[in-house]
Design a protein around this motif. Structure first.
Motif, PDB file in Angstrom:
ATOM      1  N   LEU A   1      58.189  15.400  22.304  1.00  0.00           N
ATOM      2  CA  LEU A   1      57.403  14.578  23.227  1.00  0.00           C
ATOM      3  C   LEU A   1      58.330  13.845  24.202  1.00  0.00           C
ATOM      4  CD1 LEU A   1      54.783  13.363  24.243  1.00  0.00           C
ATOM      5  CD2 LEU A   1      54.877  11.704  22.371  1.00  0.00           C
ATOM      6  N   LYS A   2      59.398  13.307  23.692  1.00  0.00           N
ATOM      7  CA  LYS A   2      60.358  12.596  24.539  1.00  0.00           C
ATOM      8  C   LYS A   2      60.951  13.535  25.595  1.00  0.00           C
ATOM      9  CE  LYS A   2      64.509   9.695  24.256  1.00  0.00           C
ATOM     10  NZ  LYS A   2      65.535   9.119  23.346  1.00  0.00           N
TER      11      LYS A   2
ATOM     12  N   PHE B   1      47.562  17.558  27.981  1.00  0.00           N
ATOM     13  CA  PHE B   1      48.355  17.852  26.793  1.00  0.00           C
ATOM     14  C   PHE B   1      49.320  16.702  26.474  1.00  0.00           C
ATOM     15  CE2 PHE B   1      52.165  20.141  24.986  1.00  0.00           C
ATOM     16  CZ  PHE B   1      51.610  20.362  23.730  1.00  0.00           C
ATOM     17  N   ILE B   2      50.047  16.253  27.488  1.00  0.00           N
ATOM     18  CA  ILE B   2      51.023  15.178  27.274  1.00  0.00           C
ATOM     19  C   ILE B   2      50.321  13.869  26.949  1.00  0.00           C
ATOM     20  CG2 ILE B   2      52.802  13.777  28.414  1.00  0.00           C
ATOM     21  CD1 ILE B   2      53.698  16.326  29.852  1.00  0.00           C
ATOM     22  N   ASN B   3      49.221  13.571  27.676  1.00  0.00           N
ATOM     23  CA  ASN B   3      48.474  12.332  27.407  1.00  0.00           C
ATOM     24  C   ASN B   3      47.865  12.342  25.999  1.00  0.00           C
ATOM     25  OD1 ASN B   3      49.049  11.190  29.866  1.00  0.00           O
ATOM     26  ND2 ASN B   3      47.216  11.995  30.867  1.00  0.00           N
ATOM     27  N   ALA B   4      47.359  13.513  25.600  1.00  0.00           N
ATOM     28  CA  ALA B   4      46.799  13.625  24.248  1.00  0.00           C
ATOM     29  C   ALA B   4      47.888  13.421  23.197  1.00  0.00           C
ATOM     30  CB  ALA B   4      46.145  14.994  24.064  1.00  0.00           C
ATOM     31  N   SER B   5      49.091  13.921  23.493  1.00  0.00           N
ATOM     32  CA  SER B   5      50.218  13.730  22.567  1.00  0.00           C
ATOM     33  C   SER B   5      50.593  12.258  22.474  1.00  0.00           C
ATOM     34  CB  SER B   5      51.423  14.560  23.041  1.00  0.00           C
ATOM     35  OG  SER B   5      51.120  15.936  23.042  1.00  0.00           O
ATOM     36  N   LEU B   6      50.613  11.591  23.630  1.00  0.00           N
ATOM     37  CA  LEU B   6      50.921  10.156  23.637  1.00  0.00           C
ATOM     38  C   LEU B   6      49.851   9.362  22.890  1.00  0.00           C
ATOM     39  CD1 LEU B   6      52.163   9.655  27.307  1.00  0.00           C
ATOM     40  CD2 LEU B   6      53.484   9.191  25.243  1.00  0.00           C
ATOM     41  N   LYS B   7      48.590   9.737  23.164  1.00  0.00           N
ATOM     42  CA  LYS B   7      47.481   9.031  22.512  1.00  0.00           C
ATOM     43  C   LYS B   7      47.554   9.190  20.997  1.00  0.00           C
ATOM     44  CE  LYS B   7      42.443   8.610  22.734  1.00  0.00           C
ATOM     45  NZ  LYS B   7      41.198   9.160  23.329  1.00  0.00           N
TER      46      LYS B   7
ATOM     47  N   GLN C   1      44.891  18.567  17.147  1.00  0.00           N
ATOM     48  CA  GLN C   1      45.938  17.543  17.090  1.00  0.00           C
ATOM     49  C   GLN C   1      47.212  18.084  16.464  1.00  0.00           C
ATOM     50  OE1 GLN C   1      44.115  14.248  15.018  1.00  0.00           O
ATOM     51  NE2 GLN C   1      43.590  13.210  16.938  1.00  0.00           N
ATOM     52  N   SER C   2      47.070  19.043  15.596  1.00  0.00           N
ATOM     53  CA  SER C   2      48.237  19.574  14.886  1.00  0.00           C
ATOM     54  C   SER C   2      49.219  20.281  15.826  1.00  0.00           C
ATOM     55  CB  SER C   2      47.786  20.555  13.798  1.00  0.00           C
ATOM     56  OG  SER C   2      47.060  21.640  14.375  1.00  0.00           O
TER      57      SER C   2
ATOM     58  N   TRP D   1      48.353  25.184  21.808  1.00  0.00           N
ATOM     59  CA  TRP D   1      47.340  24.111  21.827  1.00  0.00           C
ATOM     60  C   TRP D   1      46.074  24.559  22.553  1.00  0.00           C
ATOM     61  CZ3 TRP D   1      45.844  20.660  26.011  1.00  0.00           C
ATOM     62  CH2 TRP D   1      45.106  19.543  25.582  1.00  0.00           C
ATOM     63  N   LEU D   2      46.258  25.213  23.684  1.00  0.00           N
ATOM     64  CA  LEU D   2      45.107  25.679  24.464  1.00  0.00           C
ATOM     65  C   LEU D   2      44.397  26.830  23.766  1.00  0.00           C
ATOM     66  CD1 LEU D   2      46.738  25.622  28.034  1.00  0.00           C
ATOM     67  CD2 LEU D   2      44.928  24.112  27.213  1.00  0.00           C
ATOM     68  N   THR D   3      45.180  27.739  23.194  1.00  0.00           N
ATOM     69  CA  THR D   3      44.607  28.921  22.535  1.00  0.00           C
ATOM     70  C   THR D   3      43.777  28.541  21.318  1.00  0.00           C
ATOM     71  OG1 THR D   3      46.505  30.223  23.259  1.00  0.00           O
ATOM     72  CG2 THR D   3      45.142  31.154  21.500  1.00  0.00           C
ATOM     73  N   ASN D   4      44.206  27.498  20.611  1.00  0.00           N
ATOM     74  CA  ASN D   4      43.547  27.105  19.349  1.00  0.00           C
ATOM     75  C   ASN D   4      42.547  25.956  19.520  1.00  0.00           C
ATOM     76  OD1 ASN D   4      44.975  28.716  17.085  1.00  0.00           O
ATOM     77  ND2 ASN D   4      46.647  28.025  18.416  1.00  0.00           N
TER      78      ASN D   4
END
Length: 913
Positions: A413-414, A432-438, A404-405, A397-400
């Motif tokens: 996530l769980k 990262f986790i907040n963006a996943s939740l959002k 969202q993908s 996620w950080l590298t790219n």
């Protein structure tokens, strides 16, 4: 003559008999179990040797077990075998071989073997047996700790068996070492070691120390006076007393030279001259591991214990003494030898120790401990995060560039949420986790929205316009701007306000005016409703009158809603009061106010600024709240040539942030509040006038305001030959210890603590005040608390007694002579006292009103030009004249206020300057 290492021989002429000698002797004569537990080099072993000699041989057999000789790097089997061997030799058992005996009873556990030996060999012995177990602290080493609880339990069992088996009366134990009784049995499932008589070893007193005169007589003049001076320096500490006497004999020093001798041969270059080791032994006990290369790696808990020990010693050093409470920390400090218990208080043992273990030494050790804690935490942190279940995915996620993908979904996530529970995550992990939740909620919301639109369509078909209202209301909930189409205060209920909002949306201004009028009567303290009422009135007048004559002018106010609702209301009260006063006049011009919210978020502030600039009807803006947010949005206003007057942003960096090359006529930033230089000068003058020579500062170094006022205060204070001690304490540091902050201030000999947080870190400032209040209850000196205008906040009064006496420098106060007229009007209007933010917001609105051209249609350029030369009288403001020079307000100076306890609880009052 003076022996500085090992035990003193029984016949030593310089052996000093103390109360402990007689107490131990009598206790053993009476058959009592005893323990002599104290710090090193206090004469425990010499007392043992002397007592063994004194006990009559025809009645007693004394056995000496030095646990250091048995060893620590051995098995438990070997350890117990060593004890049995010492016991057998102590009573001279003929033809006894401990190895053979242990092998014979190998079916028994080691402790049961020892128990059997005592029952079979010692109990039947013809004489009383006194077993001296010396250096018991050796069993607390890392290799043995917790493994020999049964040994001390067995000793207690021997004591308890006296009640049923009289033969056990002949066996007595004496334990000697550097430990506490609670240290001896670590297992919480075993009854603590709670038997025996404690023998207290005190320092030498003058009458007791007479044997030491023998070495001084004939070598120094007036030996009694010299010995008294020695005791004055050493406090009677046995080792130091013998050492100093030896140094005096070697150097032939008289009374007047004892102090110099202490400095030259003990204090100066002490690490080199500490031979035999004494001071290093104390240091090793206080700070284990730092100076010992063989020490096992620290844990967080062990380092925190060291930190607490240093803080406790620092407290004693500062206060001279503190009440003894027998806490674990106090017992540990006593065992170091650095302090002693005297008349129910703890104090430093003597005059020599503070010369070496001083504030500078404490600070150095604390820094090392805190550094070690950080390193251990970092190591734990790295180990923990190497086990993250989502490690690969976050790296992708950080590298790219955070697509969202690459976000977590479903089970991943769980699992991440479960793993991260109760852990302090990095900002990237949280993002990262907040963006996943959002992303998860956005997908759910899209589905719900699709379903809702279907339902809405049915509603529109079935119930017409009421369905449309439902859609509009939901759509507008989070919009950041409002002239009355929505409420921006989510938690305030007012049915007439809601009806007024609906009427305003339908352009039914007459009806909106009536409902808002009712709403203001229902809640007199809500400024948002007051503004909407005045907006409805202006729109109603414009619609009903001749449009050529009824001119409508729009100003905007930006407030920190969603994060600072109370501050937002304080600002809006000033704006609403100025708007009401203007619209209440019989005239052909009316003022409409647009309210915007930025949540004290720099990014949101930029977006809001762009929207306001796009609205060409807006002639000026009151806002933003914090300096950081104003600074972020300022370039937008400069580009859009829209006047911005801040009633609350005080940072000295603001005018120079984007306007260093701006010409006066193109300047857009103004403020109706004194800048941080003025406020800091006021606060520094108060400190200087009260003869505070040193102060400590607490701030948020990441805050524009906090950094600005800190620098301004430091410049003003130090210019008068005063000192800001140490670096400012960072209130945002996650592991900040409030009590440690207070101790640091005291350690640095500060007279006052200057609290300069931004609004986000006020709670931490309260924690520091509370920690100081708590420490003061145990006798610690209480520092004067000083603070900046950010602390003039309802939240600070929640600090209770801890913040009583806090002195603040603020821009305006209701009880000033020139402020009373406005303050009284505001109090009547809002049914309560108002803050400086209400006053400066009123003044900002008045300034923009004054800058509106009288004889022609207003324009942004005209407003900017007129602001350069406006001059408001005190009757037109909150009490002080108002004009601007380079955007800075002229004619108003900060004022000092103090927190005090009134009849209705804590409040603010004027403080004498």
């Amino acid at each position: 003559m003076y022996i500085l290492s090992g035990n003193l021989p029984p016949n030593s002429p310089t052996y000093v008999e103390r109360d402990a000698d007689e107490n131990l002797y009598q206790a053993l004569e009476d058959g009592q179990f005893c323990y002599v537990l104290s710090s090193r080099q206090t004469g425990k072993s010499s007392l043992k040797v002397r007592t063994m000699q004194r006990l009559p041989a025809e009645k007693f057999d004394c056995i000496n077990i030095d646990l250091n000789n048995i060893g620590t790097d051995i098995t438990i089997e070997q350890w117990y075998a060593g004890v049995i061997d010492c016991l057998a030799k102590g009573i001279n058992l003929p033809d006894f071989n401990s190895k053979t005996w242990c092998n014979l009873h190998s079916q028994l556990s080691p402790v049961n073997r020892l128990s059997k030996f005592i029952e079979e060999k010692l109990v039947p012995h013809s004489k009383n047996i006194v077993i001296f177990v010396d250096e018991i602290d050796s069993v607390l080493s890392d290799s043995l700790k917790g493994k020999l609880d049964d040994f001390f339990a067995l000793i207690r069992s021997c004591y308890n068996q006296r009640a049923s088996q009289s033969e056990f009366q002949r066996i007595t134990f004496v334990l000697l070492g550097v430990a506490t009784p609670s240290d001896l049995i670590a297992d919480p499932n075993i009854t603590p070691f709670n038997i025996g008589t404690a023998i207290e070893l005190k320092g030498f007193h003058r009458d007791e120390a007479r044997p030491l005169l023998q070495g001084l007589e004939g070598r120094v003049s007036n030996p009694q006076a010299v010995l008294q001076e020695v005791l004055n320096w050493t406090g009677g500490q046995p080792f130091l007393t013998q050492k100093l006497c030896d140094l005096i004999v070697q150097n032939g020093i008289g009374v007047s030279g004892v102090g110099g001798l202490v400095q030259q041969w003990i204090v100066q270059n002490w690490e080199y001259q500490d031979n035999p080791q004494h001071l290093k032994t104390i240091r090793k006990r206080i700070v284990p591991g730092r100076y010992d290369p063989d020490f096992i790696v620290h844990t967080i808990s062990s380092l925190q214990s060291v930190h607490q020990l240093l803080k406790l010693y620092e407290q004693i050093l500062y206060n001279d003494e503190i009440p003894a409470d027998d806490s674990y920390e106090q017992q540990e400090l006593l065992l170091s030898g650095l302090v002693i218990k005297s008349q129910k208080n703890l104090r430093v043992y003597n005059l020599i120790y503070p010369l070496i273990f001083n504030y500078k030494w404490i600070k150095n050790q604390l820094s090392w401990v805190e550094e070690q804690i950080a390193l251990v935490k970092a190591d734990q942190f790295n180990q923990m995060f190497s086990k993250r279940p989502y490690r690969t995915k976050i790296e992708e996620w950080l590298t790219n560039n955070r697509p969202q993908s690459k976000l977590l979904t479903g089970k991943d996530l769980k699992e991440a949420l479960e793993w991260g529970k109760d852990k302090t995550l990095t900002s990237e992990d949280e993002e990262f986790i907040n963006a996943s939740l959002k992303w998860k909620y956005q997908k759910k919301r899209k589905l719900k929205l699709w379903i809702f639109r279907v339902i809405l369509l049915l509603l529109l078909v079935g119930i017409g316009r009421s369905g449309y209202w439902l859609w509009w209301h939901i759509k507008d909930v989070n919009e950041p701007l409002s002239e009355g189409e929505r409420t921006l205060f989510k938690g305030i209920e007012n049915s007439n306000r809601d009806k007024g909002i609906e009427a305003l949306k339908k352009n039914n201004y007459e009806e909106a005016y009536r409902f808002f009028d009712k709403a203001t009567k229902a809640d007199r303290k809500d400024p948002e409703i007051e503004i909407y009422f005045n907006n409805a009135k202006a729109l109603k007048e414009q619609k009903s009158g001749n449009k050529e004559k009824k001119e409508l002018v729009t100003l905007a106010v930006v407030v920190p809603l969603d994060t600072k609702d109370e501050i937002a209301q304080e600002i809006l009260r000033g704006v609403a009061q100025a708007q009401y006063k203007f619209n209440d006049k019989k005239q052909n011009r009316f003022l409409k106010i647009l309210i915007a919210k930025d949540g004290n978020d720099p990014n949101q502030a930029k977006k809001v600024a762009k929207k306001l600039i796009e609205n060409q009807d807006i002639m000026g803006v009151i806002g933003h709240n914090t300096s950081k947010v104003t600074e972020a949005a300022l370039r937008e206003y400069q580009t859009g040539k829209l006047a911005l007057i801040s009633p609350t942003s005080t940072s000295t960096t603001l005018p120079s942030t984007t306007l260093t090359s701006a010409k006066p006529e193109s300047q857009v930033f103004f403020r109706t509040v004194p800048n941080d230089t003025e406020t800091a000068k006021k606060l520094a003058s108060y400190a200087i006038n009260n003869n505070y020579k040193k102060v400590g500062i607490c701030n948020n170094p990441k805050s524009t305001y906090s950094g600005s006022i800190t620098k301004a205060f430091k410049d003003s204070f130090e210019k008068e030959d005063r000192e800001v001690v140490g670096d400012p304490i960072d209130l945002t540091y996650p592991a900040l210890d409030a009590s440690g902050v207070v101790a640091t201030m005291l350690n640095n000999q500060a007279n006052a603590s200057v609290l300069l947080p931004d609004t986000e870190s006020i709670s931490v400032a309260i924690e520091i005040a509370s920690a100081q209040e708590k420490l003061s209850q145990s006798g610690t000196k209480k520092l004067q608390l000083l603070g900046g205008d950010a602390l003039y906040n309802p939240q600070i009064l929640e600090g209770g007694k801890a913040v009583e006496g806090l002195v603040l420098a603020v821009p305006w106060f209701r009880d000033q002579k020139n402020s009373k007229t406005f303050a009284a009007e505001a109090k009547k209007r809002w049914e309560g006292d108002v803050s400086w933010r209400t006053a400066t917001s009123y003044d900002a609105t008045q300034a923009l009103i004054k800058a509106l051209p009288v004889d022609k249609k207003p324009s942004r350029d005209a407003v900017l030009k007129n602001l350069q030369s406006i001059n408001l009288t005190p009757n037109e403001t909150s009490g002080s004249p108002l004009s601007f020079v380079n955007g800075e307000r002229q004619g108003q100076k900060p004022v000092l206020v103090k927190v005090f306890k009134g009849s209705n609880g804590l409040d603010f009052k004027l403080e004498n300057e």
